[in-house]
Design a protein around this motif. Structure first.
Motif, PDB file in Angstrom:
ATOM      1  N   THR B 548      29.101 -40.443  35.845  1.00 21.61           N
ATOM      2  CA  THR B 548      27.779 -40.707  36.416  1.00 21.61           C
ATOM      3  C   THR B 548      26.978 -41.612  35.478  1.00 21.61           C
ATOM      4  O   THR B 548      26.851 -41.333  34.292  1.00 21.61           O
ATOM      5  N   GLY B 549      26.478 -42.657  36.057  1.00 22.76           N
ATOM      6  CA  GLY B 549      25.719 -43.622  35.258  1.00 22.76           C
ATOM      7  C   GLY B 549      26.520 -44.838  34.891  1.00 22.76           C
ATOM      8  O   GLY B 549      25.981 -45.798  34.351  1.00 22.76           O
ATOM      9  N   SER B 550      27.831 -44.784  35.177  1.00 17.35           N
ATOM     10  CA  SER B 550      28.649 -45.953  34.844  1.00 17.35           C
ATOM     11  C   SER B 550      28.555 -47.012  35.928  1.00 17.35           C
ATOM     12  O   SER B 550      28.971 -48.143  35.728  1.00 17.35           O
ATOM     13  N   GLY B 551      28.036 -46.699  37.101  1.00 18.08           N
ATOM     14  CA  GLY B 551      27.883 -47.692  38.163  1.00 18.08           C
ATOM     15  C   GLY B 551      26.631 -48.511  37.957  1.00 18.08           C
ATOM     16  O   GLY B 551      25.856 -48.283  37.036  1.00 18.08           O
ATOM     17  N   ILE B 559      27.088 -56.685  35.687  1.00  9.79           N
ATOM     18  CA  ILE B 559      27.555 -57.671  34.705  1.00  9.79           C
ATOM     19  C   ILE B 559      27.321 -57.146  33.304  1.00  9.79           C
ATOM     20  O   ILE B 559      28.161 -57.263  32.419  1.00  9.79           O
ATOM     21  N   HIS B 560      26.169 -56.536  33.125  1.00  8.41           N
ATOM     22  CA  HIS B 560      25.831 -56.004  31.808  1.00  8.41           C
ATOM     23  C   HIS B 560      26.816 -54.908  31.395  1.00  8.41           C
ATOM     24  O   HIS B 560      27.301 -54.876  30.266  1.00  8.41           O
ATOM     25  N   LYS B 561      27.122 -54.019  32.346  1.00 11.39           N
ATOM     26  CA  LYS B 561      28.031 -52.916  32.018  1.00 11.39           C
ATOM     27  C   LYS B 561      29.436 -53.429  31.733  1.00 11.39           C
ATOM     28  O   LYS B 561      30.192 -52.822  30.987  1.00 11.39           O
ATOM     29  N   ALA B 562      29.790 -54.538  32.372  1.00 20.27           N
ATOM     30  CA  ALA B 562      31.114 -55.113  32.126  1.00 20.27           C
ATOM     31  C   ALA B 562      31.159 -55.907  30.828  1.00 20.27           C
ATOM     32  O   ALA B 562      32.207 -56.431  30.462  1.00 20.27           O
ATOM     33  N   GLY B 563      30.037 -56.025  30.157  1.00 15.08           N
ATOM     34  CA  GLY B 563      29.998 -56.764  28.903  1.00 15.08           C
ATOM     35  C   GLY B 563      30.083 -58.267  29.113  1.00 15.08           C
ATOM     36  O   GLY B 563      30.466 -59.002  28.207  1.00 15.08           O
TER      37      GLY B 563
END
Lengths: 321, 698
Positions: B548-551, B559-563
């Motif tokens: 939870t929170g990874s989406g 994009i930010h979460k994917a680095g």
């Protein structure tokens, strides 16, 4: 008559003739444009494509008189123009007009007659009059010659000299109909169509001579922008400098291109011509006026290829943006 | 309170009125058929008044207190407050369990030779006899040696961008990047400076005349961006220059169609050509036809360029351009949707189906709820569409906990496996956990076994009250005490599963988080308990966990979460710089190459290719040899016609070996009769060519 009426009459005429001559709408339009531009048409196509039918139907729809001459090697100029015949009763020479004294003339297989006979017709085409025994007689207005020639059969023919070809406003290729159109032709025959009996088809007479002349006069009122004159000039000039062309198009070709463009514009309901009108008739106007180099002909380069290349290289006048 | 009691004794999840009415009807039918023995035995049931209340409950949210008989609230003599629930066995759950465990993905249940991890073996194997009832493979796996658990060191990507590069390569990388950025900035600055100068000059000097673009003059720079052209058109129209405005707007339409691939711009094409090119797209063709009519009337006709004509044309052009934007949006939207998928079902890892996984939990909830999914997105906004949250050790932010508990407060149901520390802020108790060896007892359980009577294996207790459901747990933890909650399952004297009312909602606290894992949940009647606690037939259940929170909520967050933020920013910067520098779309239309005749060498090459394709090297050598011999005889005249004399004459002129030359000449003369490989023929031709060159000819 204004441009809108011109366009309406033009389309109605084309529609009416198309009832008889199936699948040849473009040819009909070209012939009509030539007629309205006071020009003549050379039709090239194999026998059996309805050239005679076209002229007859056109004469019927336009309300014009129609004659046909089958050109043969023994045809004499007087057989075309007519001659002074001694009338024994009156004791004087009386002029018997030839078939050229008509409004629509179909010169079938024009290249089968010798040059002298061809020249007699071509004089009539250019001057719209014939001179016999020193007397010049005007031909009726309008006067349109549709000459046909077979592109395949060359034995026993007298090809038209280039100078004479130049007198034709348009050269039109008549191609084979598509399978669907041919099927339609067969069905019309099954339904009782008889090409020799056009009256049975109840073709309407859309125009008369007065209206035809009025339509011709409308063309003179159209606006032609200077850019279009430049465009036509550039196209024709390029034919003279083209690597594959031995003799390019004459100024008469430029005039012909302008006249056909004007007729095309009016047919589209416009009071001004656009580059599209010029391009649409460039092939018809120029293809019989170019003499190609022998090596170009050996490489199967046709006049249409040359014209297409020139049109592709010539910038079209456009908006400044 | 989220749940009510149904007539057959089960927990009925909170439902909308229709569902309540249906369940009410079901209860009445069940009574009529005699399928509610507890009702006959004087157990609490829904009264007629309560049933009516259920049927007429417009809010659709019911409480046990509203429906349960008042005597149920009387203080209990038992160690725990008696639960106001009746547990009912659902035959569908049992069949589901058999079917789910039969799935080959549950390898530990089905595969011979499956080996457990060490910690799994340690946790579950002491109780394998109980846990393996529906999963016989577990008992087999316990007989095999376990894998040793290997700690995987996580790589901190934040601290090292280029972990695999050496110092030199890293230096070169940064150098290249710096040089590239420097060049970009230089080009940008230079271009902007030129633009500024051009504008200054433009202010002082009269406007230059329009240059006609002819093939002889280089084409002037052109604006090809449709939006900019439209902007320019509006500017020109605002200045009153409607003729230019019409041209700009028309250019915008053409560039839009060109960029969509519907037409191909070319200087020799007329407006009519473009209209005809649009024949497969009637809508666009009609728009362009209207546009062309206006433009040509002004450009080639007598019509005047005025506001009305410009507005008419602009409407059509805008429709075209906006349609292109719509297409782009339609293409991008699905991608955006993928990037922002808030609640998704990622392909779970293999461990998900192991004894420690939660595959069984998810599958059961999916089958007995309207939908059950993992929540990948953070908890924000309105959670009302969710009926139940099952927390499996999520790492939520404080504001998310606030939101979750306020949602519970408004009537939601939260089931937590274990007690997350942040949750303690909302529960007015100090929850101490202890290891409890006693069997688990389901309440109400008047004949619960006393603590200390466990057999040392799985703590199992048969609930003596009907219906007979049993709860087991391998290695249970339990709460030391829980004064205010309602104990649903106890471990001896200690609560194990507690229901805590929180506002209008409920929190079900499980003392041990392993109870919801595959191995435990599949044993005894644990699954029945879970389904009655958490499943909502017409509601949505969401699982909260480490995921939870990874989406992402929007593409930028994705994009930010994917680095990828630095890379996307660089790309955007590059695109911006290029657009500023050039002001045109990427790529410039090119004129097609002119048709030209083939040169002689091309003919020769084509002929050679024909020979090569037919593998006619012998024929080629024969032709070339005959030609080459004639040339050699021309250049080295000898009186005798034989090759011997010719070879000696050539040798005298070139200084070569006469016998070698003679051999080549003979091969050339008789190439038609000699069999040889293409390589040999090629060598002979090269030798002949060399001799020809040496005697003075190409």
């Amino acid at each position: 008559m204004n441009v809108e009426e011109f366009s309406r009459a033009f389309q109605e005429t084309v529609d009416e003739v198309s009832r008889v001559l199936l699948g040849q709408r473009e040819v009909i339009e070209h012939v009509l444009v030539a007629m309205l531009s006071r020009g003549h048409v050379l039709i090239e196509g194999v026998p059996g494509l309805g050239k005679t039918l076209l002229v007859r139907a056109l004469g019927h729809v336009l309300g014009c008189t129609f004659r046909r001459i089958q050109f043969t090697p023994d045809l004499m100029p007087s057989d075309v123009t007519g001659n002074n015949v001694y009338n024994t009763k009156a004791g004087e020479f009386e002029f018997v007009p030839g078939p050229v004294f008509t409004q629509l003339l179909l010169a079938d297989e024009i290249n089968r007659a010798p040059a002298k006979t061809q020249a007699a017709l071509l004089e009539a085409m250019q001057e719209r009059s014939v001179t016999i025994d020193g007397t010049t007689r005007r031909l009726p207005e309008p006067f349109l010659v549709l000459a046909t020639q077979n592109p395949i059969d060359s034995q026993g023919t007298y090809p038209l000299p280039e100078a004479q070809l130049d007198r034709f406003l348009l050269k039109v290729h008549v191609g084979y109909p598509t399978p669907d159109v041919e099927r339609g032709i067969l069905k019309s025959y099954l339904d009782g169509f008889d090409p020799s009996d056009l009256a049975a088809l109840q073709l309407r007479c859309i125009l008369d001579v007065d209206r035809l002349l009025a339509m011709q006069s409308v063309l003179r009122t159209l606006t032609v922008h200077d850019e279009l004159l430049d465009y036509i000039t550039r196209i024709v000039t390029r034919t003279r400098a083209h690597a594959s062309v031995y003799v390019g198009a004459s100024p008469r070709a430029s005039v012909a291109l302008l006249n056909t463009a004007r007729a095309a514009a009016a047919a589209a309901g416009r009071s001004f011509i656009v580059p599209d009108d010029v391009k649409a008739y460039a092939h018809g106007v120029l293809r019989h006026r170019l003499i190609l180099h022998p090596d170009a002909e050996l490489e199967n380069v046709s006049a249409d290829d040359v014209i297409e290349g020139i049109l592709r290289e010539t910038p079209v006048p456009k908006s400044a943006a | 309170m989220l749940r009510t009691i149904d007539a057959v004794g089960g927990i009925v999840p909170r439902r909308p009125p229709l569902w309540g009415a249906l369940m009410g009807c079901a209860g009445v039918v069940a009574l009529g058929l005699g399928f509610a023995p507890e009702a006959a035995a004087g157990q609490p049931t829904i009264t007629d008044a309560a049933l009516w209340e259920t049927l007429t409950d417009q809010e659709g949210w019911e409480t046990a207190e509203e429906h349960a008989p008042s005597e149920e609230h009387a203080p209990s003599e038992e160690p725990f407050e008696s639960a106001e629930v009746r547990w009912a066995a659902d035959p569908a759950v049992e069949s589901d369990l058999r079917e789910i465990f039969g799935n080959a993905k549950f390898r530990y249940c089905n595969e011979e030779g499956y080996r457990l991890w060490f910690h799994e073996k340690d946790t579950y194997c002491p109780h394998a006899d109980v846990l393996a009832e529906r999963c016989p493979g577990l008992a087999r796996a316990c007989q095999l040696p376990a894998f040793r658990h290997v700690e995987v060191e996580e790589v901190d990507l934040d601290g090292s961008w280029l972990p695999a590069m050496g110092e030199v390569v890293r230096f070169l990388f940064w150098l290249t990047l710096a040089v590239g950025v420097g060049l970009l900035i230089r080009a940008l600055v230079r271009n902007l400076a030129e633009e500024v100068q051009r504008r200054r000059r433009g202010a002082d000097e009269p406007a230059p005349e329009l240059i006609e673009w002819t093939p002889e003059t280089p084409p002037p720079p052109r604006e090809t961006d449709a939006e900019r052209l439209l902007y320019r058109a509006r500017e020109q129209a605002a200045r009153g220059d409607f003729a230019a405005a019409l041209g700009s707007a028309y250019a915008a339409a053409l560039w839009t169609l060109d960029q969509r691939g519907l037409i191909e711009l070319h200087r020799s094409r007329t407006n009519g050509d473009y209209v005809r090119q649009l024949a497969p797209h009637p809508q666009e063709r009609e728009e362009l036809r209207q546009i062309v009519r206006d433009v040509e009337a002004v450009q080639f006709g007598q019509a005047s360029a005025d506001r009305a004509r410009f507005d008419h044309l602009l409407a059509h052009v805008t429709a075209l351009v906006q349609r292109a934007s719509l297409w782009l949006a339609l293409v991008l939207l699905p991608l955006t949707g993928i990037a922002c998928d808030g609640v998704s079902q990622p392909d779970p890892p293999l461990a998900h189906y192991g004894p420690d996984g939660h595959a069984l939990l998810e599958t059961l909830l999916q089958r007995h709820s309207d939908s059950a999914q993992r929540r990948v997105r953070r908890l924000v906004g309105d959670l009302e569409e969710v009926a139940t949250f099952v927390a499996l050790g999520p790492t939520l932010r404080q504001e998310e906990w606030d939101l979750l508990m306020s949602w519970v407060d408004r009537g939601g149901t939260l089931v937590t496996a274990g007690v997350p520390a942040p949750l303690l802020e909302y529960i007015p108790h100090d929850l101490d956990l202890l290891r409890c060896e006693a069997p688990l007892a389901l309440h109400p359980s008047p004949e619960a076994e006393a603590p200390g009577q466990n057999d040392g294996h799985a703590q199992s207790t048969q609930a003596s009250a009907p219906p007979a459901l049993s709860v087991v747990q391998a290695g249970a933890s339990a709460f030391r005490d829980f004064p205010s909650g309602t104990t649903l399952v106890s471990c001896g004297a200690h609560p194990f599963l507690v229901e805590l009312e929180h506002g209008a909602g409920s929190v079900y606290l499980l003392a041990d988080d392993t109870w919801l894992r595959n191995a435990n949940l599949g044993a005894a009647d644990n699954a029945q308990i879970l389904v009655q606690l958490a499943a909502v037939p017409f509601g949505r259940v969401e699982l909260l966990g480490p995921w939870t929170g990874s989406g992402a909520h929007h593409p930028f967050e994705s994009i930010h979460k994917a680095g990828l933020t630095p890379w996307v920013l660089q790309l955007a910067l590059l695109g911006l710089a290029y657009a500023v520098a050039r002001g045109v779309r990427f790529g410039t239309p090119r004129q097609p190459e002119r048709d030209r005749r083939r040169s002689f060498t091309e003919h020769a090459e084509a002929l050679g290719n024909q020979y090569a394709r037919r593998q006619a090297s012998g024929h080629a050598l024969e032709q070339y040899g005959r030609w080459a011999l004639e040339r050699i005889r021309e250049r080295v005249p000898v009186r005798e016609r034989d090759l011997h004399a010719l070879a000696h004459a050539v040798a005298r002129r070139t200084g070569g070996d006469p016998m070698a030359i003679l051999r080549i000449l003979v091969e050339a003369q008789s190439a038609g009769q000699i069999q040889g490989s293409p390589e040999e023929h090629s060598r002979t031709m090269e030798s002949l060519s060399r001799i020809l060159r040496d005697v003075g000819g190409a």
